[in-house]
Motif scaffolding. Structure first.
Motif, PDB file in Angstrom:
ATOM      1  N   LEU A 340     -10.986  78.498  11.753  1.00 28.27           N
ATOM      2  CA  LEU A 340      -9.651  78.095  11.331  1.00 28.27           C
ATOM      3  C   LEU A 340      -8.632  79.007  11.999  1.00 28.27           C
ATOM      4  CD1 LEU A 340     -10.289  77.646   7.486  1.00 28.27           C
ATOM      5  CD2 LEU A 340     -10.137  75.830   9.201  1.00 28.27           C
ATOM      6  N   PHE A 341      -7.669  78.418  12.689  1.00 25.72           N
ATOM      7  CA  PHE A 341      -6.631  79.181  13.372  1.00 25.72           C
ATOM      8  C   PHE A 341      -7.238  80.262  14.282  1.00 25.72           C
ATOM      9  CE2 PHE A 341      -4.704  77.687   9.398  1.00 25.72           C
ATOM     10  CZ  PHE A 341      -3.633  76.961   9.905  1.00 25.72           C
ATOM     11  N   ARG A 342      -8.278  79.857  15.048  1.00 20.33           N
ATOM     12  CA  ARG A 342      -8.949  80.739  16.015  1.00 20.33           C
ATOM     13  C   ARG A 342      -9.587  81.963  15.364  1.00 20.33           C
ATOM     14  NH1 ARG A 342      -4.908  80.661  21.321  1.00 20.33           N
ATOM     15  NH2 ARG A 342      -4.942  78.382  21.600  1.00 20.33           N
ATOM     16  N   ARG A 343      -9.970  81.825  14.120  1.00 19.12           N
ATOM     17  CA  ARG A 343     -10.712  82.865  13.422  1.00 19.12           C
ATOM     18  C   ARG A 343     -11.903  82.212  12.718  1.00 19.12           C
ATOM     19  NH1 ARG A 343      -7.837  85.415  16.086  1.00 19.12           N
ATOM     20  NH2 ARG A 343      -6.564  87.257  15.560  1.00 19.12           N
ATOM     21  N   GLN A 344     -13.045  82.936  12.712  1.00 17.99           N
ATOM     22  CA  GLN A 344     -14.229  82.407  12.047  1.00 17.99           C
ATOM     23  C   GLN A 344     -14.267  82.903  10.603  1.00 17.99           C
ATOM     24  OE1 GLN A 344     -18.824  83.217  12.742  1.00 17.99           O
ATOM     25  NE2 GLN A 344     -18.025  81.774  14.273  1.00 17.99           N
ATOM     26  N   VAL A 345     -14.476  81.976   9.686  1.00 19.28           N
ATOM     27  CA  VAL A 345     -14.514  82.308   8.262  1.00 19.28           C
ATOM     28  C   VAL A 345     -15.862  82.919   7.914  1.00 19.28           C
ATOM     29  CG1 VAL A 345     -14.334  81.389   5.908  1.00 19.28           C
ATOM     30  CG2 VAL A 345     -12.916  80.427   7.738  1.00 19.28           C
ATOM     31  N   ASP A 346     -15.816  83.996   7.143  1.00 18.99           N
ATOM     32  CA  ASP A 346     -17.025  84.690   6.717  1.00 18.99           C
ATOM     33  C   ASP A 346     -17.937  83.756   5.913  1.00 18.99           C
ATOM     34  OD1 ASP A 346     -18.575  87.194   6.216  1.00 18.99           O
ATOM     35  OD2 ASP A 346     -18.005  86.747   4.152  1.00 18.99           O
ATOM     36  N   LYS A 347     -19.268  83.836   6.130  1.00 15.31           N
ATOM     37  CA  LYS A 347     -20.223  82.960   5.446  1.00 15.31           C
ATOM     38  C   LYS A 347     -20.217  83.191   3.939  1.00 15.31           C
ATOM     39  CE  LYS A 347     -23.392  82.319   9.343  1.00 15.31           C
ATOM     40  NZ  LYS A 347     -24.779  82.500   9.833  1.00 15.31           N
ATOM     41  N   ASP A 348     -20.024  84.435   3.513  1.00 14.78           N
ATOM     42  CA  ASP A 348     -19.979  84.719   2.082  1.00 14.78           C
ATOM     43  C   ASP A 348     -18.801  84.008   1.411  1.00 14.78           C
ATOM     44  OD1 ASP A 348     -22.231  86.274   2.147  1.00 14.78           O
ATOM     45  OD2 ASP A 348     -21.149  88.186   2.336  1.00 14.78           O
ATOM     46  N   THR A 349     -17.699  83.861   2.148  1.00 16.17           N
ATOM     47  CA  THR A 349     -16.532  83.161   1.622  1.00 16.17           C
ATOM     48  C   THR A 349     -16.853  81.690   1.378  1.00 16.17           C
ATOM     49  OG1 THR A 349     -15.046  84.652   2.818  1.00 16.17           O
ATOM     50  CG2 THR A 349     -14.105  82.584   2.040  1.00 16.17           C
ATOM     51  N   VAL A 350     -17.601  81.098   2.308  1.00 12.32           N
ATOM     52  CA  VAL A 350     -18.004  79.698   2.161  1.00 12.32           C
ATOM     53  C   VAL A 350     -18.912  79.538   0.940  1.00 12.32           C
ATOM     54  CG1 VAL A 350     -19.107  77.723   3.279  1.00 12.32           C
ATOM     55  CG2 VAL A 350     -17.863  79.397   4.652  1.00 12.32           C
ATOM     56  N   SER A 351     -19.865  80.444   0.810  1.00 16.36           N
ATOM     57  CA  SER A 351     -20.777  80.413  -0.339  1.00 16.36           C
ATOM     58  C   SER A 351     -20.028  80.582  -1.649  1.00 16.36           C
ATOM     59  CB  SER A 351     -21.831  81.514  -0.182  1.00 16.36           C
ATOM     60  OG  SER A 351     -22.674  81.580  -1.306  1.00 16.36           O
ATOM     61  N   GLN A 352     -19.078  81.525  -1.678  1.00 19.41           N
ATOM     62  CA  GLN A 352     -18.275  81.766  -2.884  1.00 19.41           C
ATOM     63  C   GLN A 352     -17.455  80.531  -3.236  1.00 19.41           C
ATOM     64  OE1 GLN A 352     -18.341  84.266  -4.861  1.00 19.41           O
ATOM     65  NE2 GLN A 352     -16.353  84.648  -5.819  1.00 19.41           N
ATOM     66  N   SER A 353     -16.893  79.877  -2.237  1.00 16.77           N
ATOM     67  CA  SER A 353     -16.089  78.667  -2.462  1.00 16.77           C
ATOM     68  C   SER A 353     -16.940  77.558  -3.060  1.00 16.77           C
ATOM     69  CB  SER A 353     -15.462  78.200  -1.146  1.00 16.77           C
ATOM     70  OG  SER A 353     -14.602  79.182  -0.604  1.00 16.77           O
ATOM     71  N   ALA A 354     -18.144  77.391  -2.535  1.00 15.50           N
ATOM     72  CA  ALA A 354     -19.056  76.367  -3.064  1.00 15.50           C
ATOM     73  C   ALA A 354     -19.445  76.668  -4.505  1.00 15.50           C
ATOM     74  CB  ALA A 354     -20.301  76.276  -2.183  1.00 15.50           C
ATOM     75  N   ASN A 355     -19.680  77.943  -4.803  1.00 14.92           N
ATOM     76  CA  ASN A 355     -20.032  78.344  -6.176  1.00 14.92           C
ATOM     77  C   ASN A 355     -18.905  78.037  -7.153  1.00 14.92           C
ATOM     78  OD1 ASN A 355     -22.502  79.316  -5.302  1.00 14.92           O
ATOM     79  ND2 ASN A 355     -21.796  81.424  -5.086  1.00 14.92           N
ATOM     80  N   VAL A 356     -17.678  78.340  -6.737  1.00 18.35           N
ATOM     81  CA  VAL A 356     -16.513  78.067  -7.583  1.00 18.35           C
ATOM     82  C   VAL A 356     -16.392  76.571  -7.839  1.00 18.35           C
ATOM     83  CG1 VAL A 356     -13.981  78.100  -7.656  1.00 18.35           C
ATOM     84  CG2 VAL A 356     -15.222  80.125  -6.897  1.00 18.35           C
ATOM     85  N   LEU A 357     -16.563  75.768  -6.803  1.00 13.27           N
ATOM     86  CA  LEU A 357     -16.456  74.311  -6.922  1.00 13.27           C
ATOM     87  C   LEU A 357     -17.481  73.770  -7.914  1.00 13.27           C
ATOM     88  CD1 LEU A 357     -15.065  71.722  -5.621  1.00 13.27           C
ATOM     89  CD2 LEU A 357     -17.142  71.566  -4.248  1.00 13.27           C
ATOM     90  N   VAL A 358     -18.728  74.180  -7.745  1.00 16.72           N
ATOM     91  CA  VAL A 358     -19.805  73.675  -8.608  1.00 16.72           C
ATOM     92  C   VAL A 358     -19.608  74.111 -10.055  1.00 16.72           C
ATOM     93  CG1 VAL A 358     -22.281  73.803  -9.094  1.00 16.72           C
ATOM     94  CG2 VAL A 358     -21.493  73.538  -6.740  1.00 16.72           C
ATOM     95  N   LEU A 359     -19.277  75.401 -10.270  1.00 16.84           N
ATOM     96  CA  LEU A 359     -19.143  75.922 -11.626  1.00 16.84           C
ATOM     97  C   LEU A 359     -17.970  75.283 -12.362  1.00 16.84           C
ATOM     98  CD1 LEU A 359     -20.158  77.837 -13.760  1.00 16.84           C
ATOM     99  CD2 LEU A 359     -18.813  79.671 -12.719  1.00 16.84           C
ATOM    100  N   THR A 360     -16.839  75.135 -11.687  1.00 11.81           N
ATOM    101  CA  THR A 360     -15.663  74.541 -12.341  1.00 11.81           C
ATOM    102  C   THR A 360     -15.878  73.056 -12.638  1.00 11.81           C
ATOM    103  OG1 THR A 360     -14.681  74.284 -10.123  1.00 11.81           O
ATOM    104  CG2 THR A 360     -13.949  76.158 -11.447  1.00 11.81           C
ATOM    105  N   LEU A 361     -16.519  72.347 -11.726  1.00 13.25           N
ATOM    106  CA  LEU A 361     -16.809  70.934 -11.979  1.00 13.25           C
ATOM    107  C   LEU A 361     -17.780  70.772 -13.140  1.00 13.25           C
ATOM    108  CD1 LEU A 361     -17.105  69.290  -8.426  1.00 13.25           C
ATOM    109  CD2 LEU A 361     -15.352  68.887 -10.162  1.00 13.25           C
ATOM    110  N   LEU A 362     -18.759  71.672 -13.225  1.00  9.54           N
ATOM    111  CA  LEU A 362     -19.709  71.651 -14.332  1.00  9.54           C
ATOM    112  C   LEU A 362     -18.999  71.891 -15.660  1.00  9.54           C
ATOM    113  CD1 LEU A 362     -22.662  71.554 -15.310  1.00  9.54           C
ATOM    114  CD2 LEU A 362     -22.801  74.011 -14.884  1.00  9.54           C
ATOM    115  N   LEU A 363     -18.102  72.878 -15.684  1.00  3.23           N
ATOM    116  CA  LEU A 363     -17.342  73.169 -16.903  1.00  3.23           C
ATOM    117  C   LEU A 363     -16.439  72.005 -17.293  1.00  3.23           C
ATOM    118  CD1 LEU A 363     -16.273  76.885 -16.305  1.00  3.23           C
ATOM    119  CD2 LEU A 363     -17.664  76.042 -18.208  1.00  3.23           C
ATOM    120  N   ALA A 364     -15.749  71.443 -16.309  1.00  2.00           N
ATOM    121  CA  ALA A 364     -14.822  70.342 -16.581  1.00  2.00           C
ATOM    122  C   ALA A 364     -15.570  69.112 -17.093  1.00  2.00           C
ATOM    123  CB  ALA A 364     -14.037  69.994 -15.317  1.00  2.00           C
ATOM    124  N   THR A 365     -16.669  68.765 -16.430  1.00  2.00           N
ATOM    125  CA  THR A 365     -17.444  67.593 -16.837  1.00  2.00           C
ATOM    126  C   THR A 365     -18.015  67.762 -18.242  1.00  2.00           C
ATOM    127  OG1 THR A 365     -18.069  67.233 -14.518  1.00  2.00           O
ATOM    128  CG2 THR A 365     -19.341  66.060 -16.184  1.00  2.00           C
TER     129      THR A 365
END
Length: 448
Positions: A340-365
């Motif tokens: 993104l914008f000529r910078r590579q995003v850290d893999k841990d950031t991607v993993s953390q983002s996925a965890n947040v998505l799954v956990l919040t969707l689980l709580l909301a559902t």
């Protein structure tokens, strides 16, 4: 103070306990007879709901702020909003600075986690900028609102109205006190076509919602976009896309419905305001109890995304959705890593983002199913309420006051988790462990 607490609790536990204590204190103060207009004790669940909503800068209410609470009660709510917007750790550090006390490394580390920044270095300078910026923007907002509210309500009431709504908007809280003049639960509907009120409130919401880190970057590099940090670039671009994209979709969905018959300038203001406020503020200039289902679903998406890290806003954050979208595009294109914008995003950031998505969707559902199981309510209305609470937004289709005590407790929990962060709350139950020397063998699993 924080050093002594941290000796017994982790950062995540300290933040969780600290927010809980602030909420409980606010609830007890609101129970005092002096806090209610009729001079009686307000029931604990109602004060707990209100205190949680204020501290978590949400805006959902079970009693109207303008008609139920006295000046004392409104002042307590305003203080809770300010503490919730800046964070109780930042407020504590502010007092330590006034007393010329040395800020320990442990407190700096706690402050780093509270503000959701990536490093301890410079965190005290960031807090100073945040506090000064907050005072500056809230003051400017209050002064501008005075030009409308003082002529409408008189000097004293108009000044209080201006201060209250400026702080509430900047902290993305969504509380209003207009009910005593225009009817309970009216929010900013009476000012739907007022350019001054709309522009000031929207500006405060956006400024408060982009985050203190972005402020610092903009202050340092002004308009030189190329010099901004990757975080700042992602926040600014994603915010613009969500604001104008959301406004355009809302216009398409509602031009022949709730917007029909309004002057063109009011339609534009309503669309922009609805798009901005849906991403954690909670004010409204249209009655969302009468919008089409497609518009309600759009608002749920915007509420779920929310604002940006290190800000007064809630939601899963703009950076989270941008990283996940970037990951999707990268995988589809067959690229290596996320750029993104000529910078590579850290893999841990991607993993953390996925965890947040799954956990919040689980709580909301889970919350939606639980409330629907207990009450015969429209599922989309319930989803709207749950995402509003989890995203610390405060918008509602009007069912908040119809919730039974058990459903109110669920929404209280959603607001609480939405403010301290679902992952932070999960971390509070587990201690971080070192990577073991011997690990299990790796094997691929087919997905998709």
């Amino acid at each position: 103070m924080f050093t002594k607490i941290h000796r017994r609790f982790s950062h995540a536990q300290t933040l969780a306990i600290g927010h809980f204590l602030v909420i409980l204190t606010g609830a007890l103060l609101l129970m005092l007879p002096i806090a209610s207009q009729d001079g009686t004790v307000t029931d604990f669940l109602s004060t707990l709901f209100t205190s949680t909503s204020a501290t978590c800068v949400t805006g959902l209410i079970v009693v109207d702020t303008g008609t139920h609470w006295t000046f004392f009660g409104q002042l307590v709510i305003l203080l809770l909003i300010q503490i919730g917007g800046l964070g109780f750790v930042s407020i504590g550090v502010l007092f330590s600075m006034f007393l010329n006390r040395k800020i320990s490394l442990s407190t700096r580390s706690l402050l780093q986690e509270s503000l959701n920044v990536d490093r301890v270095g410079g965190v005290i300078r960031l807090v100073r900028k945040a506090l000064l910026g907050t005072l500056l923007f809230e003051s400017i907002g209050a002064i501008l609102l005075c030009f409308r509210f003082i002529p409408d309500f008189g000097l004293v009431t108009g000044l209080w109205m201006s201060i209250f709504h400026s702080v509430s908007a900047f902290c993305n809280a969504g509380f209003d006190i207009l009910g005593s003049f225009f009817g309970a639960y009216c929010s900013l509907v009476p000012y739907a076509g007022d350019v001054l009120v709309n522009m000031v409130i929207m500006s405060l919401i956006v400024i408060g919602g982009i985050g203190f880190i972005v402020w610092s970057d903009l202050l340092e590099h002004t308009y030189h976009f190329k010099k901004y940090r990757l975080h700042t670039k992602i926040v600014l671009i994603t915010t613009l896309i969500l604001i104008f994209g959301g406004a355009l979709l809302f216009y398409i969905f509602e031009k022949d419905s709730i917007l029909a018959g309004r002057p063109i300038h009011e339609q534009i203001l309503c669309c922009l305001f609805s798009s901005v406020t849906a991403r954690t503020a909670g004010f409204n200039t249209v009655d969302f109890g009468f919008v089409r289902q497609c518009s309600a679903l759009l608002m749920c998406v915007l509420m779920y995304i929310g604002g940006s890290p290190g800000s007064t806003a809630g939601g899963i954050k703009t950076t989270t959705i941008a990283v996940l979208f970037g990951s999707l595009v990268s995988k589809v294109r067959g690229n290596h890593g996320i750029n993104l914008f000529r910078r590579q995003v850290d893999k841990d950031t991607v993993s953390q983002s996925a965890n947040v998505l799954v956990l919040t969707l689980l709580l909301a559902t889970s919350s939606i199913m639980a409330i629907c199981a207990m009450q015969d309510l429209n599922m989309l209305d319930v989803a709207f309420e749950v995402f509003s609470g989890l995203g610390t937004v405060g918008m509602t289709t009007g069912i908040t006051r119809d919730l039974i005590p058990a459903s109110q407790v669920i929404i209280i929990l959603m607001m609480y988790l939405g403010r301290i962060g679902t992952m932070s709350f999960a971390y509070s139950f587990f201690e971080k462990r070192n990577v073991p020397a011997i690990q299990n063998p790796v094997e691929k699993v087919m997905v998709g």
